[in-house]
Motif scaffolding. Structure first.
Motif, short mmCIF file in Angstrom:
data_model
loop_
_atom_site.label_atom_id
_atom_site.label_comp_id
_atom_site.label_asym_id
_atom_site.label_seq_id
_atom_site.Cartn_x
_atom_site.Cartn_y
_atom_site.Cartn_z
N PRO A 29 -0.63 -10.49 -5.82
CA PRO A 29 -0.87 -9.73 -4.59
C PRO A 29 -1.56 -8.39 -4.85
O PRO A 29 -1.29 -7.73 -5.86
CB PRO A 29 0.53 -9.50 -4.03
N THR A 30 -2.44 -8.02 -3.94
CA THR A 30 -3.10 -6.72 -3.98
C THR A 30 -2.49 -5.85 -2.89
O THR A 30 -2.23 -6.33 -1.79
CB THR A 30 -4.62 -6.88 -3.71
N LEU A 31 -2.25 -4.57 -3.21
CA LEU A 31 -1.64 -3.65 -2.25
C LEU A 31 -2.60 -2.54 -1.88
O LEU A 31 -3.30 -2.00 -2.74
CB LEU A 31 -0.38 -3.03 -2.86
N ILE A 32 -2.61 -2.19 -0.60
CA ILE A 32 -3.41 -1.07 -0.10
C ILE A 32 -2.45 -0.14 0.63
O ILE A 32 -1.80 -0.57 1.59
CB ILE A 32 -4.53 -1.55 0.84
N ILE A 33 -2.36 1.10 0.17
CA ILE A 33 -1.49 2.08 0.82
C ILE A 33 -2.37 3.03 1.63
O ILE A 33 -3.29 3.63 1.08
CB ILE A 33 -0.67 2.88 -0.21
N GLU A 34 -2.07 3.15 2.93
CA GLU A 34 -2.82 4.05 3.80
C GLU A 34 -1.86 5.08 4.39
O GLU A 34 -0.82 4.72 4.95
CB GLU A 34 -3.49 3.27 4.93
N SER A 35 -2.25 6.35 4.26
CA SER A 35 -1.45 7.45 4.77
C SER A 35 -2.30 8.71 4.72
O SER A 35 -3.24 8.78 3.93
CB SER A 35 -0.20 7.61 3.89
N PRO A 36 -1.96 9.71 5.52
CA PRO A 36 -2.66 10.99 5.36
C PRO A 36 -2.38 11.54 3.96
O PRO A 36 -1.28 11.37 3.43
CB PRO A 36 -2.03 11.90 6.43
N SER A 37 -3.36 12.17 3.36
CA SER A 37 -3.16 12.68 2.00
C SER A 37 -2.61 14.10 1.97
O SER A 37 -2.06 14.51 0.95
CB SER A 37 -4.47 12.62 1.22
N VAL A 51 -0.48 -5.90 2.24
CA VAL A 51 -0.37 -6.84 1.13
C VAL A 51 -1.39 -7.95 1.37
O VAL A 51 -1.42 -8.55 2.45
CB VAL A 51 1.05 -7.44 1.05
N VAL A 52 -2.22 -8.21 0.36
CA VAL A 52 -3.24 -9.26 0.44
C VAL A 52 -2.96 -10.27 -0.68
O VAL A 52 -2.85 -9.89 -1.85
CB VAL A 52 -4.66 -8.68 0.28
N HIS A 53 -2.86 -11.54 -0.28
CA HIS A 53 -2.62 -12.61 -1.26
C HIS A 53 -3.38 -13.85 -0.81
O HIS A 53 -3.53 -14.09 0.38
CB HIS A 53 -1.11 -12.89 -1.35
N SER A 54 -3.84 -14.64 -1.75
CA SER A 54 -4.72 -15.76 -1.42
C SER A 54 -4.01 -16.92 -0.75
O SER A 54 -4.65 -17.75 -0.12
CB SER A 54 -5.39 -16.28 -2.69
N ALA A 55 -2.70 -17.01 -0.89
CA ALA A 55 -1.99 -18.18 -0.35
C ALA A 55 -0.73 -17.74 0.38
O ALA A 55 -0.18 -16.68 0.10
CB ALA A 55 -1.62 -19.13 -1.48
N GLU A 86 4.04 -13.08 7.19
CA GLU A 86 3.33 -13.37 8.44
C GLU A 86 1.97 -14.04 8.22
O GLU A 86 1.46 -14.72 9.08
CB GLU A 86 3.11 -12.08 9.24
N GLY A 87 1.35 -13.79 7.08
CA GLY A 87 0.03 -14.36 6.80
C GLY A 87 -0.38 -14.04 5.37
O GLY A 87 0.39 -13.44 4.61
N THR A 88 -1.60 -14.41 5.02
CA THR A 88 -2.09 -14.09 3.68
C THR A 88 -2.35 -12.59 3.54
O THR A 88 -2.36 -12.07 2.44
CB THR A 88 -3.37 -14.87 3.34
N THR A 89 -2.56 -11.92 4.66
CA THR A 89 -2.65 -10.46 4.70
C THR A 89 -1.66 -9.98 5.75
O THR A 89 -1.68 -10.44 6.89
CB THR A 89 -4.08 -10.00 5.08
N PHE A 90 -0.78 -9.07 5.36
CA PHE A 90 0.19 -8.52 6.30
C PHE A 90 0.46 -7.05 5.96
O PHE A 90 0.20 -6.61 4.85
CB PHE A 90 1.48 -9.34 6.34
N THR A 91 0.93 -6.32 6.96
CA THR A 91 1.14 -4.88 6.81
C THR A 91 2.58 -4.51 7.12
O THR A 91 3.16 -5.01 8.08
CB THR A 91 0.18 -4.10 7.74
N ILE A 92 3.11 -3.62 6.31
CA ILE A 92 4.44 -3.05 6.53
C ILE A 92 4.22 -1.58 6.91
O ILE A 92 3.56 -0.85 6.17
CB ILE A 92 5.30 -3.16 5.27
#
Length: 127
Positions: A29-37, A51-55, A86-92
């Motif tokens: 899985p690949t993670l992308i964190i988004e927030s004000p810096s 969270v991004v994952h192929s399957a 929820e899917g191959t890409t989902f956000t918490i």
């Protein structure tokens, strides 16, 4: 005699195809964190961990996701074949009140391929 040989062949073929699909499509899985810096002290901020994952099916999926703020675990989600993401890409999404520099650490693991390691993000407090 022919029936057991056919069953054996089909079993080997099925298992081989699963292993082949794993090596072609498998990934961590690949993670992308988004927030004000940078934010004023006392601000409540949104933190989004994608969270991004192929399957995403019973055989190959994200097994768990963990999010820590300043070393304290704020999110722990476990997934299984009967409780998939929820899917191959989902956000918490998390809301957090910032009173000091905040260190965000997120990590996810695939049930077959393991983890890529944690992702990090730092939220600074404006002077």
């Amino acid at each position: 005699m022919k029936f057991p040989k056919l069953c054996y062949f089909l079993a080997v073929f099925f298992l081989g195809s699963l292993m082949g699909a794993h090596s072609v499509m498998g990934d961590q899985p690949t993670l992308i964190i988004e927030s004000p810096s940078e934010v004023p002290k006392g601000s409540e901020i949104p933190i989004c961990v994608t969270v991004v994952h192929s399957a995403n099916h019973f055989f190959h999926h994200v097994a768990w996701v963990e999010v820590r703020l300043n070393g304290r675990q704020v999110v722990w989600r476990e997934y299984a074949y009967f409780n998939l993401p929820e899917g191959t890409t989902f956000t918490i999404e998390i809301k957090h009140k910032v009173n000091e520099v905040t260190y965000i650490r997120a990590e996810a693991s695939c049930n077959l391929d393991g983890t890529r390691g944690p992702a990090f993000f730092i939220v600074s407090v404006k002077p």
